[in-house]
Design an enzyme around this catalytic site. Structure first.
Site, PDB file in Angstrom:
ATOM      1  N   HIS A 119       2.607 -11.735  14.198  1.00 27.36           N
ATOM      2  CA  HIS A 119       3.674 -12.327  14.999  1.00 27.36           C
ATOM      3  C   HIS A 119       3.410 -13.806  15.294  1.00 27.36           C
ATOM      4  O   HIS A 119       4.323 -14.531  15.715  1.00 27.36           O
ATOM      5  CB  HIS A 119       3.809 -11.553  16.317  1.00 27.36           C
ATOM      6  CG  HIS A 119       5.218 -11.504  16.828  1.00 27.36           C
ATOM      7  ND1 HIS A 119       6.166 -12.421  16.463  1.00 27.36           N
ATOM      8  CD2 HIS A 119       5.831 -10.664  17.703  1.00 27.36           C
ATOM      9  CE1 HIS A 119       7.315 -12.145  17.074  1.00 27.36           C
ATOM     10  NE2 HIS A 119       7.129 -11.085  17.835  1.00 27.36           N
ATOM     11  N   THR A 126       0.849  -1.189   0.000  1.00 28.56           N
ATOM     12  CA  THR A 126       0.000   0.000   0.000  1.00 28.56           C
ATOM     13  C   THR A 126       0.882   1.235   0.000  1.00 28.56           C
ATOM     14  O   THR A 126       1.913   1.267   0.674  1.00 28.56           O
ATOM     15  CB  THR A 126      -0.956  -0.002   1.209  1.00 28.56           C
ATOM     16  OG1 THR A 126      -1.763   1.185   1.182  1.00 28.56           O
ATOM     17  CG2 THR A 126      -0.200  -0.044   2.528  1.00 28.56           C
TER      18      THR A 126
END
Length: 404
Positions: free
Chosen positions: A375, A323
């Site tokens: 994560h 993006t």
């Protein structure tokens, strides 16, 4: 010949849609393949066109109503354009202002919901017909008209300050607009991404001078060689990200329940801003694409996105997303994951800054990079090394050609 106008066949991942805009009204002449209605789903806007020359005789689903796959939207009379349309026009001219025949389905719905008098609403549609926009404009200006009418009844005792005709003193205008299906889906997915993923972001910065100099040197030759395709920065980021994804497979993976799915290909989504919201069409097999193919495909995505012509097949899948908030002036941001992907790269504004180079201060065009990652799937070490790899490839573009 009477024909039923039906909603498109939705893919399995799309349960239903919403009637967004009727471009043609009952009695209005329509040509074959002319756009008559837009159907908005949670991913794209689908266009329904006329099956032949003719006229719409009846609208069964008004704007804002939910429709299922292949559900009947309207009734259509093929070959009746020459007779039905003039008849409808004559009827409209003969009808008094505010007559039901002059009010479109979407406008009628708004009028009924807000208890308005159609005879008080000026129409700007064909032959004075009242459109949805006319009703919305009338509602927006209505608070201004009431105080204006009441003003002569009370004789002022002192000089009054000059006030705008459209917005009386003390008026704080608000406009309530229902959230579109696409915008609601975007909001839902972004919230789910933050709630369901262990999202973390790592930052770095890249010296854009080598890429800018390479682009400056070859942009004219590039455009001439590739039939007008312009050389931008996004293709360099796509190719650098592709190489980094091959080196760090976990960043190119996705999570499916308790399974980790590693993809043996690189399909990179590129976020495109449109009037209807953010869309993420996907570049397929970017490892096999040239810079020209990347630039040409992205330009096509942008054009079709602005025209509302991106299809569902353009946005399905994707293993990684890029993006670019820099085109709007963003200096730094934290991009949100695009589930079920496990990482997203954020580009930002190129800005000249003083940098220390070999003990000397130089003014260099720098860009902050941000990598948000899940994560649960990616360790911090892998995320940092992935971003450093992109930085190294962009600061020495020849490494992308040499695969080093």
């Amino acid at each position: 010949m009477s024909i039923e106008i039906k909603a498109p066949t939705f893919p399995e991942s799309v349960a239903d849609g919403t009637v967004a805009t009727w471009h043609k009204q009952p009695g209005e002449a329509v040509s074959a393949d002319e756009l008559i209605v837009d159907i908005e789903t949670d991913k794209v806007v689908l266009e329904v066109v006329a099956p032949a020359d003719g006229v719409i005789t009846e609208v069964l689903k008004g704007e804002g109503e939910t429709v299922l796959s292949e559900e009947i939207l309207a009734k259509f009379e093929a070959g009746a354009a020459g007779a039905a349309a003039p008849a409808a026009e004559a009827a409209t001219e003969a009808a008094p202002a505010g007559d039901a025949e002059k009010v479109g389905p979407a406008a009628r719905k708004l009028i009924d919901e807000n208890g308005l008098d159609a005879s008080q609403i000026p129409g700007t549609g064909k032959n004075g017909g009242i459109t949805k926009e006319d009703v919305m404009n009338f509602m927006a200006n209505k608070p201004a008209s009431a105080p204006a009418a009441a003003a002569p009844a009370a004789a002022p005792t002192a000089a009054q300050p000059a006030v705008s005709v459209n917005v009386p003193a003390g008026e704080r205008v608000e406009k309530r607009v229902p959230m579109t299906r696409l915008r609601a889906t975007i909001a839902k997915r972004l919230v789910e991404a933050q709630q369901n993923a262990a999202m973390l972001t790592t930052y770095n910065e890249v010296n854009m001078k080598p890429v800018m100099e390479l682009r400056k040197q070859y942009k004219d030759l590039f455009e001439k060689t590739h039939n007008g395709t312009r050389l931008g920065f996004m293709s360099f980021f796509v190719k650098a990200a592709t190489e980094a994804l091959k080196r760090f497979p976990a960043v190119n993976a996705s999570i499916d329940g308790n399974d980790m799915v590693y993809h043996g290909y690189q399909d990179i989504g590129v976020a495109v801003s449109t009037d209807r919201g953010l869309m993420v069409p996907v570049l397929r097999d970017t490892d096999a694409m040239s810079l020209a193919e990347v630039e040409g495909t992205i330009a096509d995505f942008g054009k079709r996105g602005r025209e509302g012509k991106l299809g569902m097949e353009d946005m399905q899948g994707g293993t990684f997303t890029i993006t670019n908030g820099g085109v709007f002036g963003s200096l730094m941001s934290t991009p949100i994951l695009n589930p079920p992907q496990t990482a997203i790269l954020g580009m930002h504004k190129i800005q000249e800054r003083p940098m220390a180079v070999n003990g000397q201060v130089e003014i260099l065009p720098m860009m902050y990079l941000a990598l948000s990652y899940d994560h649960r799937m990616i360790d911090g070490k892998e995320a940092v090394q992935f971003l450093v790899t992109i930085k190294d490839l962009l600061e020495d573009p020849a490494r992308m050609l040499l695969d080093v």
